[in-house]
Design an enzyme around this catalytic site. Sequence first.
Site, short mmCIF file in Angstrom:
data_model
loop_
_atom_site.label_atom_id
_atom_site.label_comp_id
_atom_site.label_asym_id
_atom_site.label_seq_id
_atom_site.Cartn_x
_atom_site.Cartn_y
_atom_site.Cartn_z
CB SER A 154 -0.69 -6.37 27.46
OG SER A 154 0.42 -7.07 27.97
CE1 TYR A 168 0.55 -5.62 22.74
CE2 TYR A 168 1.84 -6.03 24.48
CZ TYR A 168 0.73 -6.20 23.95
OH TYR A 168 -0.06 -6.96 24.50
#
Length: 264
Positions: A154, A168
């Site tokens: 990501s 995350y």
Amino acid sequence: MDIPHLFDVKDKVVLVTGGAKGIGRMISEGFIRNGAKVYISSRDAKACAEAVAELNKIGPGKAEAIPANFYEEEECKRLAKELEKRESKLHILVNNSGSNWGESYSSYPSSAWTRVLTLNLHRVFTITQLLTPLLEAAASENPLDPARIINIGSVDGLRVPALETFAYSASKAGLHHLSRVLANHLGTRNITSNTIACGPFESKMMAATLQRFREQIEGQIPLGRIGTPEDVAGTCLFLSSRAGAYVNGATIALDGGSLVRARL
């Protein structure tokens, strides 16, 4: 150097974790449309079955499901054993399964770190380790056609995210580096390891954020849009074919340029 040869993945065996929904589903379909045999695995057995039925109607590739709960190490071992029963080699492993947790800094729980880091980082290593013999079997076929590991990261692992998703972003940053470590370690076995650091795509994980902030998000992307299925599937096809055979240890930002957007 014709295009069909450079990007050919026909008859390759692929495992996509989290391949029934979101970005994983986009990737699975890309391989299916180009003639690969795709195994889909996630803990949602119903979603896996539905995705397999839909993908087999698309063809010309073939899809099969092996549901597994990756939070449990024994389930990862079961997945590996089941795949070994069905296939003698694995050409491409796409580590896509992941989870997120958003909560304010003052109340962010320890359980969120355990849950997110287990699935997003620890289990990527677990599954890759368990499936390395199958990857090595594929890698031995042709020195110019290595087995491939594609890790779905990501852009939030490359920048400081705007939202409070501490576990995350840390997990994805760790995944990016783990991918480089694996590239060094497994490259000598003719297995490449690369990361796609995705920006915003239409997915269950992004649904609430896009509903609230889509205009602002697209306004921060030089190309002015979020990612499409063709974008992520095409990147995976490149990395999995002869065209990407010499790419190892790379982190590809698939984000429309959001990371390089100039700001005052």
